[in-house]
Design an enzyme around this catalytic site. Sequence first.
Site, PDB file in Angstrom:
ATOM      1  N   TYR A 158      67.892  34.493  27.747  1.00 51.54           N
ATOM      2  CA  TYR A 158      67.615  33.074  27.302  1.00 51.54           C
ATOM      3  C   TYR A 158      68.901  31.879  27.917  1.00 51.54           C
ATOM      4  O   TYR A 158      68.484  31.449  28.270  1.00 51.54           O
ATOM      5  CB  TYR A 158      68.318  33.212  25.685  1.00 51.54           C
ATOM      6  N   LYS A 162      66.862  29.408  30.943  1.00 47.62           N
ATOM      7  CA  LYS A 162      67.215  28.193  30.581  1.00 47.62           C
ATOM      8  C   LYS A 162      67.602  27.046  31.679  1.00 47.62           C
ATOM      9  O   LYS A 162      67.518  25.760  31.758  1.00 47.62           O
ATOM     10  CB  LYS A 162      67.742  27.520  28.962  1.00 47.62           C
TER      11      LYS A 162
HETATM   12  P1  NAP Z   1      60.387  28.640  17.023  1.00 48.05           P
HETATM   13  O1  NAP Z   1      60.801  27.497  15.655  1.00 48.05           O
HETATM   14  O2  NAP Z   1      60.309  30.080  17.313  1.00 48.05           O
HETATM   15  O3  NAP Z   1      58.672  28.253  17.966  1.00 48.05           O
HETATM   16  C1  NAP Z   1      58.681  28.857  19.344  1.00 48.05           C
HETATM   17  C2  NAP Z   1      57.057  27.693  19.666  1.00 48.05           C
HETATM   18  O4  NAP Z   1      56.799  28.892  20.832  1.00 48.05           O
HETATM   19  C3  NAP Z   1      55.766  28.771  18.622  1.00 48.05           C
HETATM   20  O5  NAP Z   1      54.429  27.868  18.377  1.00 48.05           O
HETATM   21  C4  NAP Z   1      55.482  29.993  19.514  1.00 48.05           C
HETATM   22  O6  NAP Z   1      53.696  29.769  18.842  1.00 48.05           O
HETATM   23  C5  NAP Z   1      55.423  29.542  20.739  1.00 48.05           C
HETATM   24  N1  NAP Z   1      55.516  30.069  21.532  1.00 48.05           N
HETATM   25  C6  NAP Z   1      56.029  31.450  21.713  1.00 48.05           C
HETATM   26  N2  NAP Z   1      55.701  31.889  23.311  1.00 48.05           N
HETATM   27  C7  NAP Z   1      54.650  31.529  23.658  1.00 48.05           C
HETATM   28  C8  NAP Z   1      54.191  31.970  24.589  1.00 48.05           C
HETATM   29  N3  NAP Z   1      53.918  33.070  25.284  1.00 48.05           N
HETATM   30  N4  NAP Z   1      52.533  30.709  24.943  1.00 48.05           N
HETATM   31  C9  NAP Z   1      52.556  29.946  23.834  1.00 48.05           C
HETATM   32  N5  NAP Z   1      53.379  29.310  22.881  1.00 48.05           N
HETATM   33  C10 NAP Z   1      54.720  30.395  22.543  1.00 48.05           C
HETATM   34  O7  NAP Z   1      61.205  27.556  18.244  1.00 48.05           O
HETATM   35  P2  NAP Z   1      61.624  26.780  18.175  1.00 48.05           P
HETATM   36  O8  NAP Z   1      63.431  26.089  18.031  1.00 48.05           O
HETATM   37  O9  NAP Z   1      60.829  25.004  17.607  1.00 48.05           O
HETATM   38  O10 NAP Z   1      62.071  25.990  20.023  1.00 48.05           O
HETATM   39  C11 NAP Z   1      61.331  25.698  20.589  1.00 48.05           C
HETATM   40  C12 NAP Z   1      62.080  25.600  21.991  1.00 48.05           C
HETATM   41  O11 NAP Z   1      63.470  24.938  21.723  1.00 48.05           O
HETATM   42  C13 NAP Z   1      62.231  26.949  22.417  1.00 48.05           C
HETATM   43  O12 NAP Z   1      62.014  26.730  23.966  1.00 48.05           O
HETATM   44  C14 NAP Z   1      63.625  26.880  22.377  1.00 48.05           C
HETATM   45  O13 NAP Z   1      64.113  27.368  23.212  1.00 48.05           O
HETATM   46  C15 NAP Z   1      63.973  25.583  22.732  1.00 48.05           C
HETATM   47  N6  NAP Z   1      65.096  25.297  21.903  1.00 48.05           N
HETATM   48  C16 NAP Z   1      64.992  25.789  20.811  1.00 48.05           C
HETATM   49  C17 NAP Z   1      66.738  25.007  19.520  1.00 48.05           C
HETATM   50  C18 NAP Z   1      67.190  25.561  18.491  1.00 48.05           C
HETATM   51  O14 NAP Z   1      68.258  25.129  18.222  1.00 48.05           O
HETATM   52  N7  NAP Z   1      66.044  25.521  17.741  1.00 48.05           N
HETATM   53  C19 NAP Z   1      68.182  24.774  20.733  1.00 48.05           C
HETATM   54  C20 NAP Z   1      67.728  24.597  21.523  1.00 48.05           C
HETATM   55  C21 NAP Z   1      66.845  24.661  22.480  1.00 48.05           C
HETATM   56  P3  NAP Z   1      53.646  31.339  18.350  1.00 48.05           P
HETATM   57  O15 NAP Z   1      54.105  31.082  16.768  1.00 48.05           O
HETATM   58  O16 NAP Z   1      51.974  31.341  18.219  1.00 48.05           O
HETATM   59  O17 NAP Z   1      53.844  32.666  19.158  1.00 48.05           O
END
Ligand code: NAP
Length: 262
Positions: A158, A162
Site C-alpha cells: 500500500y 501510494k
Molecule cells: P472504502 O470505504 O474501502 O471504499 C473503497 C471503494 O473502492 C469502494 O467503492 C470499492 O468498490 C472501490 N474499489 C475497490 N477496488 C476497486 C476496483 N478494482 N475497481 C473499482 N472500484 C474499486 O475506501 P475509502 O476509505 O473510502 O478509501 C478511498 C480511497 O482513499 C482509497 O484510495 C484509499 O486508499 C484512500 N485513503 C483512505 C484513507 C482512510 O483513512 N479511509 C486514508 C488515506 C487514503 P466496491 O465496493 O464495488 O468494491
Amino acid sequence: MSDTFEGEAAIVTGASRGIGSGIATELAERGASVVVNYRSSEDRAEAVVDEIRDDGGEAVAVQADVSDEDDVAAMVEATVDRYGSLDVMVNNAGMTTLGPAEEIDLDDWRRVIDVDLTGVFIGCQAAGRQMLSQPDGGSIVNVASMMGEMGFHMRAPYCAAKAGVINLTRTLAVEWATEDVTVNALAPGFIKTDITDQTQGSAGYTDDDIRRRTPMARYGTVQEMANCVGFLARGDTYVTGEVLRADGGWTSDAWRYHENRA
Ligand code: NAP
C-alpha cells in the site's frame, strides 16, 4: 472552470462507499453530472445515485474494475456518450492488505499494486486521452495517502503504491501542463470509513491512538476529503502536480503522542 461544475461531467472511481461516495455527492451538489463507479457493490452505488437524484442532481452508476484497461476505456466512452465530455476524473478506488513484509504473498502484493497504482495510471491515461482532445482540457485528482510519504508498518504494498501515485501525479502534471489538463493528488490521513474499520483491528491501534497521534485530535471526515477534491478539481487555480495533505497535521508533526489526551 470555476467553483461550480455546472455543465461538466465527472467520474469518481470507487464511489459506492467511503470517501468516493462523499466526493461524488459533493461534485453533484456543485452541479457536475457524475459517474458513480463501483467494482462489485452495485446496490450501494445505486443508492448513491438515488441520493444525488433525490437532491436534484444528475448521476449514473457504472461498473468497472479500475485495474482493467478495457473496463475503464468503456467507462470513459460511456461518460462522453452520455454527457458530451469528461471534465473531472477522480481516481479514488483503492484497497489494502496487511502483513509483515517478510510474509507478504506476491499475489497480494500484485493485487494492491494493480488496483492502487496501475489502476490510477489506467484512469489517468484514459481520462487524459479524452481531456487532451477537448478544447477545455480537464482536471484529474488522484487519491493517494499520507502513507505514500511515510513508511507505515504492515503495509508495504500500500505504501509503495501510494508513493507511486504521488510521483505519477507530478509526472503527468508536467507532461500535460500546457494542454489545460491539471493533475493533483490528495493525501488523506486517517478518515473513518470501511477501509479504516477493516484494517484497524488487525493493525494494532485504536481510535484513542489515532486521537493521541493526530495534532487535530480526531479522524478526518469524508466530507472534508470531498471539500479538498472540490478545490483540486477546479482547474482555475494555477495548481498542478500538487499533493494536498489532508491529515489533521499528522505529517507536519515528527513527535507527538498525547498520553493524557482523553
Ligand atoms: P472504502 O470505504 O474501502 O471504499 C473503497 C471503494 O473502492 C469502494 O467503492 C470499492 O468498490 C472501490 N474499489 C475497490 N477496488 C476497486 C476496483 N478494482 N475497481 C473499482 N472500484 C474499486 O475506501 P475509502 O476509505 O473510502 O478509501 C478511498 C480511497 O482513499 C482509497 O484510495 C484509499 O486508499 C484512500 N485513503 C483512505 C484513507 C482512510 O483513512 N479511509 C486514508 C488515506 C487514503 P466496491 O465496493 O464495488 O468494491
